[in-house]
Design a protein around this motif. Structure first.
Motif, mmCIF file in Angstrom:
data_model
loop_
_atom_site.group_PDB
_atom_site.id
_atom_site.type_symbol
_atom_site.label_atom_id
_atom_site.label_comp_id
_atom_site.label_asym_id
_atom_site.label_seq_id
_atom_site.Cartn_x
_atom_site.Cartn_y
_atom_site.Cartn_z
ATOM 1 N N LEU A 52 48.733 38.372 35.931
ATOM 2 C CA LEU A 52 47.904 39.324 35.936
ATOM 3 C C LEU A 52 47.592 39.949 37.361
ATOM 4 C CD1 LEU A 52 45.753 41.002 34.635
ATOM 5 C CD2 LEU A 52 44.030 39.012 34.756
ATOM 6 N N VAL A 53 47.734 41.051 37.488
ATOM 7 C CA VAL A 53 47.606 41.805 38.728
ATOM 8 C C VAL A 53 46.234 42.762 38.846
ATOM 9 C CG1 VAL A 53 48.565 43.180 40.570
ATOM 10 C CG2 VAL A 53 50.104 41.550 39.171
ATOM 11 N N LEU A 54 45.448 42.275 39.720
ATOM 12 C CA LEU A 54 44.151 43.099 39.871
ATOM 13 C C LEU A 54 43.970 43.836 41.072
ATOM 14 C CD1 LEU A 54 41.774 40.112 38.832
ATOM 15 C CD2 LEU A 54 42.904 41.808 37.378
ATOM 16 N N PRO A 55 43.870 45.280 40.947
ATOM 17 C CA PRO A 55 43.653 46.526 42.206
ATOM 18 C C PRO A 55 42.414 46.021 42.967
ATOM 19 C CG PRO A 55 42.877 47.144 40.147
ATOM 20 C CD PRO A 55 43.183 46.187 39.774
ATOM 21 N N GLY A 56 42.636 46.497 44.225
ATOM 22 C CA GLY A 56 41.268 46.628 44.878
ATOM 23 C C GLY A 56 40.226 47.495 44.726
ATOM 24 N N LEU A 57 38.965 47.621 45.395
ATOM 25 C CA LEU A 57 37.916 48.452 45.251
ATOM 26 C C LEU A 57 38.461 50.006 45.422
ATOM 27 C CD1 LEU A 57 35.021 48.629 45.104
ATOM 28 C CD2 LEU A 57 34.832 48.981 47.427
#
Length: 235
Positions: A52-57
């Motif tokens: 699972l890849v989560l992006p930044g703000l």
């Protein structure tokens, strides 16, 4: 998930050359990626498992597209978070991320590795605390979790904190953790914005994902073909 607002801890507008040159240095990482693709094909490959890849703000899955394509080529079933733009720890995100983790673990019948960039790395660590049995490991990219006492507590799962002293967005010192039997810091030369497509960062992620689930070992920079030059000494 925590009740933190949209601005992650440790986020500082750092004046000077680093902050001003972030976009240019991110483009330089993209150029280095194109030049280094033949060598990146030598990166380690491990047991296929969900990632699972989560992006930044304020970023979306578009910002992690290069990383996700790279991981798919390595043979991992990889997904983005599919929640649009990351606007911080909203109620939607607090509710949706645990459900997404549950679904991935159930579909694949195994724990999930989570790679998070900046604020996404903070979310990844919170997920690992909430459901350690469903998380195989966490890799954070320029994530300033070290600014908050609760966020900096050790995880029950292996964790790798990638940071750069050339980060022009957050304080790199806040992106590190206390090294331990299953926790480590890895230094790179990347800009903050360029971490998702920097060759050294991609190599670190590939190497970490290739670790056997029950025999995790600390990262060792590669020595072949001069690749070790991509990794500055750890402070």
């Amino acid at each position: 998930m925590s009740d933190r607002g949209a601005v992650p801890p440790g986020r500082r507008r750092r004046p000077g050359l680093l902050a001003a040159t972030e976009p240019v240095r991110a483009l330089a990482s993209a150029g280095a990626l194109a030049a280094g693709l033949p060598l990146l094909h030598l990166a380690p490959r491990g047991e296929p498992h969900p990632v699972l890849v989560l992006p930044g703000l304020m970023a979306s899955d578009v910002s992690t597209q290069v990383l996700r394509i790279w991981l798919k080529r390595l043979g991992y079933p990889v997904v983005g978070w599919e929640l649009g733009r990351n606007r911080g720890a909203t109620q939607e995100i607090r509710d949706a991320l645990p459900r997404l983790l549950d679904r991935l673990a159930a579909e694949h019948g195994t724990a999930v590795s989570i790679v998070g960039q900046s604020l996404g790395g903070i979310f990844a660590r919170e997920l690992a605390r909430r459901a350690p049995r469903q998380v195989r490991q966490v890799v954070s990219l320029g994530s300033p979790f070290g600014s908050g006492r609760s966020l900096a507590r050790p995880l029950q799962v292996p964790s790798t904190a990638v940071y750069s002293r050339w980060d022009g967005v957050v304080d790199w010192r806040a992106c590190r953790q206390r090294p331990g039997p299953r926790s480590e810091n890895v230094a790179v030369h990347a800009s903050h914005l360029g971490m998702g497509h920097d060759p050294a960062v991609l190599w670190v992620i590939a190497d970490r994902l290739a670790q056997p689930r029950h025999d995790w070992q600390p990262f060792r920079p590669p020595t072949r073909f001069g690749l070790g030059a991509l990794f500055p000494p750890e402070d």
